[in-house]
Design an enzyme around this catalytic site. Structure first.
Site, PDB file in Angstrom:
ATOM      1  N   ASN A   1       0.875  -1.173   0.000  1.00 42.40           N
ATOM      2  CA  ASN A   1       0.000   0.000   0.000  1.00 42.40           C
ATOM      3  C   ASN A   1       0.908   1.218   0.000  1.00 42.40           C
ATOM      4  O   ASN A   1       1.446   1.608   1.037  1.00 42.40           O
ATOM      5  CB  ASN A   1      -0.877  -0.053   1.261  1.00 42.40           C
ATOM      6  CG  ASN A   1      -1.861   1.095   1.326  1.00 42.40           C
ATOM      7  OD1 ASN A   1      -1.782   2.038   0.540  1.00 42.40           O
ATOM      8  ND2 ASN A   1      -2.778   1.027   2.274  1.00 42.40           N
TER       9      ASN A   1
ATOM     10  N   ARG B   1      -2.530  -2.026  -3.529  1.00 45.85           N
ATOM     11  CA  ARG B   1      -3.735  -1.223  -3.349  1.00 45.85           C
ATOM     12  C   ARG B   1      -3.635  -0.028  -4.301  1.00 45.85           C
ATOM     13  O   ARG B   1      -2.657   0.709  -4.295  1.00 45.85           O
ATOM     14  CB  ARG B   1      -3.809  -0.712  -1.917  1.00 45.85           C
ATOM     15  CG  ARG B   1      -4.982   0.217  -1.734  1.00 45.85           C
ATOM     16  CD  ARG B   1      -4.952   0.879  -0.390  1.00 45.85           C
ATOM     17  NE  ARG B   1      -6.128   1.699  -0.241  1.00 45.85           N
ATOM     18  CZ  ARG B   1      -6.167   2.816   0.470  1.00 45.85           C
ATOM     19  NH1 ARG B   1      -5.094   3.249   1.084  1.00 45.85           N
ATOM     20  NH2 ARG B   1      -7.273   3.506   0.562  1.00 45.85           N
TER      21      ARG B   1
ATOM     22  N   HIS C   1     -12.722   3.166  -0.156  1.00 43.87           N
ATOM     23  CA  HIS C   1     -12.761   2.144   0.902  1.00 43.87           C
ATOM     24  C   HIS C   1     -13.467   0.876   0.407  1.00 43.87           C
ATOM     25  O   HIS C   1     -13.976   0.093   1.203  1.00 43.87           O
ATOM     26  CB  HIS C   1     -13.541   2.620   2.154  1.00 43.87           C
ATOM     27  CG  HIS C   1     -12.914   3.711   2.931  1.00 43.87           C
ATOM     28  ND1 HIS C   1     -13.658   4.702   3.543  1.00 43.87           N
ATOM     29  CD2 HIS C   1     -11.623   3.976   3.239  1.00 43.87           C
ATOM     30  CE1 HIS C   1     -12.863   5.533   4.184  1.00 43.87           C
ATOM     31  NE2 HIS C   1     -11.619   5.124   4.004  1.00 43.87           N
TER      32      HIS C   1
ATOM     33  N   ARG D   1     -11.693  15.826   7.365  1.00 44.16           N
ATOM     34  CA  ARG D   1     -12.460  16.230   6.173  1.00 44.16           C
ATOM     35  C   ARG D   1     -13.884  16.600   6.564  1.00 44.16           C
ATOM     36  O   ARG D   1     -14.500  15.933   7.411  1.00 44.16           O
ATOM     37  CB  ARG D   1     -12.504  15.095   5.146  1.00 44.16           C
ATOM     38  CG  ARG D   1     -11.188  14.854   4.475  1.00 44.16           C
ATOM     39  CD  ARG D   1     -11.247  13.636   3.556  1.00 44.16           C
ATOM     40  NE  ARG D   1     -10.072  12.817   3.765  1.00 44.16           N
ATOM     41  CZ  ARG D   1     -10.022  11.501   3.560  1.00 44.16           C
ATOM     42  NH1 ARG D   1     -11.070  10.850   3.122  1.00 44.16           N
ATOM     43  NH2 ARG D   1      -8.906  10.846   3.784  1.00 44.16           N
TER      44      ARG D   1
ATOM     45  N   GLU E   1      -8.283  -4.993   5.252  1.00 43.47           N
ATOM     46  CA  GLU E   1      -8.119  -4.673   3.830  1.00 43.47           C
ATOM     47  C   GLU E   1      -6.951  -5.442   3.215  1.00 43.47           C
ATOM     48  O   GLU E   1      -7.006  -5.832   2.052  1.00 43.47           O
ATOM     49  CB  GLU E   1      -7.927  -3.158   3.670  1.00 43.47           C
ATOM     50  CG  GLU E   1      -9.223  -2.410   3.964  1.00 43.47           C
ATOM     51  CD  GLU E   1      -9.048  -0.904   4.129  1.00 43.47           C
ATOM     52  OE1 GLU E   1      -8.708  -0.481   5.253  1.00 43.47           O
ATOM     53  OE2 GLU E   1      -9.249  -0.182   3.163  1.00 43.47           O
TER      54      GLU E   1
END
Ligand code: ADP
Length: 408
Positions: A11, A94, A183, A244, A387
């Site tokens: 990743n 990823r 996601h 965010r 993940e």
């Protein structure tokens, strides 16, 4: 010789590389690690071997992703599980943005790299870093299958009514503007694991997945397929997140530019890095926010209330999108750990069949578990996401399939 059974998951972020080496016979971790602050004087590299085989740390400058991956390769080799090992079946990467083109994990070749590059305008922060990681890994092991697993892929099943914004489709298409969602690897894994927890096949259940980490997103999953998700063209839309803003009236941006005299870059930074929980109360860690609330801090309490209000709106919205809901699943750092968030998100929703059992909700653990009362109409679950395991599983399945095809 036996078939190779290991998958290395990479990743690559803009200044970091996370990795895990998994044995696909049982999903066990042979090594995990993280290189941070690449390109700075203060880079840090932490590597952990199998079976708690010890953690090794190095501090000091690591110039770029190539140097970072070479350092990772060296550490793996020291543990006897190097990149040249015949047991390594593939590397799974990823990749954040796969646009509309990539609906499934894909074996990487030059054409795939070109397409990921073409998507940079819609993922300017993420795709370049992902590409650098892929190119470096390919240079290290050019003969090894490398697979891209896209954050957006699970969401490509959304119907047009959910994926399109209400703007001129010609303008939207010219600039590739639509809801992509992110996601996806986590939403796919958690919705499947939730079905498993209920003893059902994913095709039999409708699930609302709430991925609440530093970034946060909700999705509505109908019979195993995503039909709506809260993040949009970018990961800025939707829920209140660590830093965010999530949803706001788009005219806020015009207002900040025209009246507030802020530049586009300043607004971008404000909404992505200095908003959400952090912008509201100066903290983006839910543990710290809960501690401040316990001490009577009103700013933290308001930030929490805004976070919960938005979350409840999405739960209600996705209830309506799905029509029938079998389960609500909480996952990621906040979703897996913050019992107060889970309780507040569903309180007073008995009329929708949604409830949280106080005792069950207070139990901590790493295994998927139910927190709804016995006999509840809708199951409420905590399902830890994984993940890396999902990326490895998808990579291994594809490489196995490819090998099978070649033999035929
Ligand atoms: P990322 O989006 O960076 O992958 P994670 O899924 O790891 O994020 O979630 C990180 C967040 O999880 C932290 O910022 C913190 O708010 C929250 N968190 C982690 N542990 C706890 C805990 N024990 N209680 C409450 N919140 C927690």
């Amino acid at each position: 010789m036996t078939d190779p059974t290991r998958v290395l998951v990479l990743n690559s972020g803009s200044s970091s590389v996370k990795y895990q080496l998994l044995d696909m016979r049982d999903g066990s971790r042979l090594a995990t690690g993280l290189v941070e602050r690449i390109g700075e004087q203060t880079s840090r590299f932490r590597h952990t071997g199998a079976d708690g085989g010890g953690t090794r740390e190095q501090d000091g400058p690591i110039a770029d992703h190539e140097a970072a991956l070479k350092a990772v390769a060296e550490e793996l080799a020291r543990d006897g599980v190097g990149l040249d090992s015949p047991e390594l079946a593939a590397i799974g990467h990823r990749v954040v943005h796969g646009g509309l083109f990539f609906t499934e994990p894909t074996v990487i070749d030059e054409a795939v790299l070109t397409e990921i590059e073409r998507l940079i305008p819609v993922a300017p922060l993420h795709n370049p870093a992902n590409l650098t990681g892929i190119r470096t890994a390919r240079a290290l092991r050019p003969d090894l299958p490398q697979v891209a697993v896209f954050d957006t892929a699970f969401h490509t099943t959304m119907p047009e009514a959910a994926a399109r914004y209400a703007i001129d489709p010609r303008i939207a298409d010219r600039h590739r503007i639509r809801r992509y969602g992110f996601h996806g690897t986590s939403h796919a894994y958690v919705s499947r694991e939730t079905a498993r927890l209920l003893g059902k096949d994913p095709s039999e259940v409708n699930v609302i997945v709430l991925h609440l980490g530093n970034g946060a997103s909700a999705s509505a999953v109908q019979k195993g397929r995503c039909v709506d998700t809260s993040m949009g063209l970018t990961p800025l839309e939707g829920l209140v997140m660590g830093t965010r803003s999530g949803d706001l009236d788009p005219a806020v941006i015009f207002h900040l530019a025209r009246v507030g005299k802020m530049s586009m870059d300043e607004i971008d930074t404000l909404l992505n890095k200095r908003s959400g929980l952090f912008g509201l109360c100066g903290d983006n860690d839910m543990r710290e926010i809960r501690r401040r609330i316990d001490e009577g801090d009103e700013e933290a309490a308001l930030a929490f209330d805004i976070y919960i209000h938005r979350l409840r709106k999405y739960i209600g919205a996705y209830y309506a999108v799905l029509g029938r809901v079998d389960a609500v699943a909480f996952t990621a750092g906040v979703g897996e750990n913050a019992a107060a968030v889970r309780e507040a998100a569903l309180s007073g929703l008995d009329g929708l069949g949604l409830a949280v059992d106080g005792e069950r909700n207070a139990v901590r653990g790493d295994a998927p578990r139910l927190i709804s009362p016995e006999g509840a109409r809708v199951a409420v679950a905590v399902v830890p996401t994984d993940e890396e395991l999902e990326i490895a599983t998808q990579t291994y399945a594809l490489v196995g399939k490819t090998a099978g095809n070649t033999q035929r």
